[in-house]
Design a protein around this motif. Structure first.
Motif, PDB file in Angstrom:
ATOM      1  N   THR A   1       0.839  -1.197   0.000  1.00  0.00           N
ATOM      2  CA  THR A   1       0.000   0.000   0.000  1.00  0.00           C
ATOM      3  C   THR A   1       0.874   1.246   0.000  1.00  0.00           C
ATOM      4  O   THR A   1       1.821   1.351   0.778  1.00  0.00           O
ATOM      5  N   ILE A   2       0.539   2.193  -0.863  1.00  0.00           N
ATOM      6  CA  ILE A   2       1.280   3.456  -0.940  1.00  0.00           C
ATOM      7  C   ILE A   2       0.682   4.414   0.087  1.00  0.00           C
ATOM      8  O   ILE A   2      -0.525   4.640   0.107  1.00  0.00           O
ATOM      9  N   PRO A   3       1.512   5.004   0.945  1.00  0.00           N
ATOM     10  CA  PRO A   3       0.991   5.855   2.016  1.00  0.00           C
ATOM     11  C   PRO A   3       0.751   7.296   1.582  1.00  0.00           C
ATOM     12  O   PRO A   3       1.246   7.753   0.558  1.00  0.00           O
TER      13      PRO A   3
ATOM     14  N   GLY B   1      12.568  17.717  12.113  1.00  0.00           N
ATOM     15  CA  GLY B   1      11.351  17.563  11.331  1.00  0.00           C
ATOM     16  C   GLY B   1      10.660  16.261  11.681  1.00  0.00           C
ATOM     17  O   GLY B   1      11.209  15.404  12.368  1.00  0.00           O
ATOM     18  N   VAL B   2       9.425  16.121  11.188  1.00  0.00           N
ATOM     19  CA  VAL B   2       8.631  14.932  11.441  1.00  0.00           C
ATOM     20  C   VAL B   2       7.952  14.523  10.135  1.00  0.00           C
ATOM     21  O   VAL B   2       7.444  15.373   9.396  1.00  0.00           O
ATOM     22  N   ALA B   3       7.935  13.227   9.876  1.00  0.00           N
ATOM     23  CA  ALA B   3       7.201  12.678   8.739  1.00  0.00           C
ATOM     24  C   ALA B   3       6.149  11.731   9.293  1.00  0.00           C
ATOM     25  O   ALA B   3       6.453  10.866  10.113  1.00  0.00           O
ATOM     26  N   ILE B   4       4.900  11.921   8.870  1.00  0.00           N
ATOM     27  CA  ILE B   4       3.804  11.056   9.306  1.00  0.00           C
ATOM     28  C   ILE B   4       3.277  10.312   8.079  1.00  0.00           C
ATOM     29  O   ILE B   4       2.885  10.923   7.088  1.00  0.00           O
ATOM     30  N   PHE B   5       3.316   8.993   8.161  1.00  0.00           N
ATOM     31  CA  PHE B   5       2.861   8.117   7.081  1.00  0.00           C
ATOM     32  C   PHE B   5       1.507   7.532   7.475  1.00  0.00           C
ATOM     33  O   PHE B   5       1.374   6.949   8.555  1.00  0.00           O
ATOM     34  N   ARG B   6       0.514   7.678   6.600  1.00  0.00           N
ATOM     35  CA  ARG B   6      -0.813   7.091   6.842  1.00  0.00           C
ATOM     36  C   ARG B   6      -1.103   6.072   5.744  1.00  0.00           C
ATOM     37  O   ARG B   6      -1.082   6.400   4.563  1.00  0.00           O
TER      38      ARG B   6
ATOM     39  N   ASN C   1       9.788   8.275  -6.636  1.00  0.00           N
ATOM     40  CA  ASN C   1      10.046   7.982  -8.048  1.00  0.00           C
ATOM     41  C   ASN C   1       9.613   6.563  -8.397  1.00  0.00           C
ATOM     42  O   ASN C   1       9.073   6.317  -9.477  1.00  0.00           O
ATOM     43  N   GLU C   2       9.835   5.635  -7.502  1.00  0.00           N
ATOM     44  CA  GLU C   2       9.482   4.232  -7.727  1.00  0.00           C
ATOM     45  C   GLU C   2       7.961   4.009  -7.695  1.00  0.00           C
ATOM     46  O   GLU C   2       7.450   3.150  -8.399  1.00  0.00           O
ATOM     47  N   ASN C   3       7.256   4.804  -6.868  1.00  0.00           N
ATOM     48  CA  ASN C   3       5.830   4.568  -6.647  1.00  0.00           C
ATOM     49  C   ASN C   3       4.907   5.660  -7.173  1.00  0.00           C
ATOM     50  O   ASN C   3       3.704   5.633  -6.895  1.00  0.00           O
ATOM     51  N   GLY C   4       5.434   6.626  -7.890  1.00  0.00           N
ATOM     52  CA  GLY C   4       4.606   7.655  -8.512  1.00  0.00           C
ATOM     53  C   GLY C   4       4.007   8.660  -7.542  1.00  0.00           C
ATOM     54  O   GLY C   4       2.912   9.162  -7.793  1.00  0.00           O
TER      55      GLY C   4
END
Length: 181
Positions: free
Chosen positions: A83-85, A98-103, A172-175
């Motif tokens: 699944t792409i987040p 910084g913070v990255a949040i993946f859903r 780049n790999e997942n668009g």
């Protein structure tokens, strides 16, 4: 051989004519010549190379090896998340953290977690290595798993740059596209 090498380096011999040869097995062999200016009056030490013909290494033919690893995300090590987040980034004004949040909505890890094992963390893998976090939360709707939220915290500009290199490869790999708000 290591003893011989350390003995040669420990003596007061001038190494103006020091040559390194390679034997067939790849073990370094040293030829040490006494300098005329040295107080060392012993004999010169010579270790002959192997009787076998040396293997030639053509550096033009064999260059550095670069392994390309497809960037991927995993919750269980060894099992790629399909699944792409949706990714949200925040960065402090001074750029120090910084913070990255993946859903992930309906991640594939829920399909395979019973067969493979439990979620052990959040792993972002690419050719530079692994970025990981243990800040992973599952979202349940009516008692069934519906999504995952993972948080990755960057505490320095170096960590931010490393994360951005991963995200560039992954997008780049997942668009994926970057949209600044």
């Amino acid at each position: 051989m290591a003893t011989l090498q350390s003995m040669a380096w420990a003596s007061p011999v001038s190494y103006s004519l020091l040559k390194q040869l390679r034997s067939l097995s790849g073990i370094p062999v040293w030829v040490v010549h006494r300098s005329g200016n040295s107080l060392f009056n012993g004999q010169s030490l010579h270790v002959a190379p192997s009787r076998h013909s040396p293997t030639r290494w053509n550096s033009k033919k064999y260059g550095p090896i670069t392994m390309m690893v497809k960037p991927k995300i995993q919750f269980i090590q060894g099992t790629d998340e399909q699944t792409i987040p949706d990714v949200r980034l925040t960065k402090s004004r001074d750029g120090t953290n910084g913070v990255a949040i993946f859903r992930f909505d309906q991640p594939s890890v829920f399909d395979s977690s019973g067969e493979v094992g439990e979620i052990t963390g959040f792993y972002m893998i690419d050719e530079e290595g692994v970025l990981q976090s243990v800040d992973v939360n599952a979202k349940f709707v009516n008692g069934k798993p519906a999504g995952i939220e993972a948080k990755y915290v960057m505490r320095s500009p170096r960590e931010w740059d490393r994360f951005m290199r991963f995200m560039e490869r992954y997008s780049n790999e997942n668009g994926l596209q970057f949209i600044k708000k």
